[in-house]
Design a protein around this motif. Structure first.
Motif, PDB file in Angstrom:
ATOM      1  N   ARG A   1      -1.496   4.182   0.138  1.00 48.43           N
ATOM      2  CA  ARG A   1      -1.878   5.142   1.127  1.00 48.43           C
ATOM      3  C   ARG A   1      -0.534   5.871   1.499  1.00 48.43           C
ATOM      4  O   ARG A   1       0.696   5.204   1.224  1.00 48.43           O
ATOM      5  N   ALA A   2      -0.603   7.079   2.243  1.00 47.93           N
ATOM      6  CA  ALA A   2       0.804   7.649   2.728  1.00 47.93           C
ATOM      7  C   ALA A   2       1.356   7.234   4.023  1.00 47.93           C
ATOM      8  O   ALA A   2       0.596   6.589   4.756  1.00 47.93           O
TER       9      ALA A   2
ATOM     10  N   LEU B   1       0.723  -1.153   0.049  1.00 46.78           N
ATOM     11  CA  LEU B   1       0.133   0.139  -0.070  1.00 46.78           C
ATOM     12  C   LEU B   1       0.798   1.273   0.171  1.00 46.78           C
ATOM     13  O   LEU B   1       0.701   2.253  -0.773  1.00 46.78           O
ATOM     14  N   VAL B   2       1.764   1.392   0.817  1.00 50.39           N
ATOM     15  CA  VAL B   2       2.868   2.667   1.164  1.00 50.39           C
ATOM     16  C   VAL B   2       3.442   2.613  -0.333  1.00 50.39           C
ATOM     17  O   VAL B   2       3.980   3.640  -0.882  1.00 50.39           O
ATOM     18  N   GLY B   3       4.194   1.442  -0.951  1.00 48.77           N
ATOM     19  CA  GLY B   3       5.023   1.455  -1.709  1.00 48.77           C
ATOM     20  C   GLY B   3       4.609   1.965  -3.017  1.00 48.77           C
ATOM     21  O   GLY B   3       5.337   2.265  -3.860  1.00 48.77           O
ATOM     22  N   THR B   4       3.305   1.683  -3.257  1.00 49.46           N
ATOM     23  CA  THR B   4       2.633   1.940  -4.626  1.00 49.46           C
ATOM     24  C   THR B   4       1.750   3.321  -4.600  1.00 49.46           C
ATOM     25  O   THR B   4       0.985   3.291  -5.518  1.00 49.46           O
TER      26      THR B   4
ATOM     27  N   ALA C   1       6.259   7.585  11.501  1.00 47.51           N
ATOM     28  CA  ALA C   1       7.054   6.686  12.046  1.00 47.51           C
ATOM     29  C   ALA C   1       7.439   5.662  11.072  1.00 47.51           C
ATOM     30  O   ALA C   1       8.677   5.209  10.607  1.00 47.51           O
ATOM     31  N   GLU C   2       6.597   5.539  10.017  1.00 49.74           N
ATOM     32  CA  GLU C   2       6.900   4.499   8.840  1.00 49.74           C
ATOM     33  C   GLU C   2       7.782   5.141   7.660  1.00 49.74           C
ATOM     34  O   GLU C   2       8.886   4.672   7.340  1.00 49.74           O
TER      35      GLU C   2
END
Length: 218
Positions: A196-197, A190-193, A201-202
């Protein structure tokens, strides 16, 4: 080949089990409702059928990872093809008609994949791959779109764990680096593509990789 079938079957089953009202809910694809995404999956299934009967005489030019091109900007929903999908989806009017067409074409694509020789070379979008690599690439396609399908449907079944793990592996190879071990496979995708932002922390855990995200696959 087997993972393609499991991922595709799971996605088709998730669509088949959706109540009618869910087709009018947002999907995880910018500008698309669930019905628009399912209409896109009909086109994807057609592409699989077409590619599997388009043999190539030349050596492969791509594999399951290099099949994907990385765009610089995320989709906005304004692309002419995206707009066409919205109009096609609306033309079905009743969700059961869209479900029927998707099941019909999707089942055929699944059967064709099971019968295909993994070593056969096929042509699609001006590139050549083996059938095995082509179907492996589509594990990522099915998994990401399964996540898109259920993005706002908390009661719908999620993609198979093995599909998530394999898709994360492919995305990491596309990125040229691994996502932090603390990221679940789903969150890495999700984050990689850009679906979602990342949280603060991520983003800190991602380090230099954060500046290269999202990886917009096409």
């Amino acid at each position: 080949m087997d993972l393609f079938s499991r991922s595709w079957t799971a996605l088709r089953t998730a669509v088949a089990e959706l109540p009618d009202e869910d087709f009018a809910r947002p999907s995880g694809c910018t500008g698309w409702l669930v019905r628009d995404l399912v209409c896109h999956l009909v086109i994807d299934a057609q592409d699989v059928l077409i590619t599997l009967v388009t043999p190539a005489a030349t050596e492969p030019t791509r594999d399951a990872v290099t099949y994907w091109d990385v765009a610089e900007t995320p989709p906005t929903g304004d692309d002419p093809l995206d707009a066409l999908i919205v109009r096609l989806a609306a033309a079905y009017e009743e969700p059961w008609l869209l479900k029927f067409h998707f099941d019909d074409v999707g089942s055929a694509a699944g059967r064709a994949a099971e019968l295909a020789d993994p070593g056969l070379r096929v042509a699609t979008q001006d590139v050549v791959l083996t059938v095995g690599d082509y179907l492996s690439a589509y594990v990522l396609e099915w998994t990401l779109h399964h996540l898109d399908l259920v993005a706002h449907l908390p009661d719908a079944a999620e993609p198979p764990a093995e599909g998530l793990a394999r898709s994360r592996e492919m995305l990491e190879r596309i990125a040229g680096t691994a996502f932090p071990a603390s990221f679940s496979d789903k969150d890495a995708l999700l984050v990689g593509t850009g679906r979602r932002a990342p949280t603060g922390a991520e983003k800190a855990e991602l380090g230099e990789l954060a500046a290269r995200l999202p990886l917009v696959l096409g």
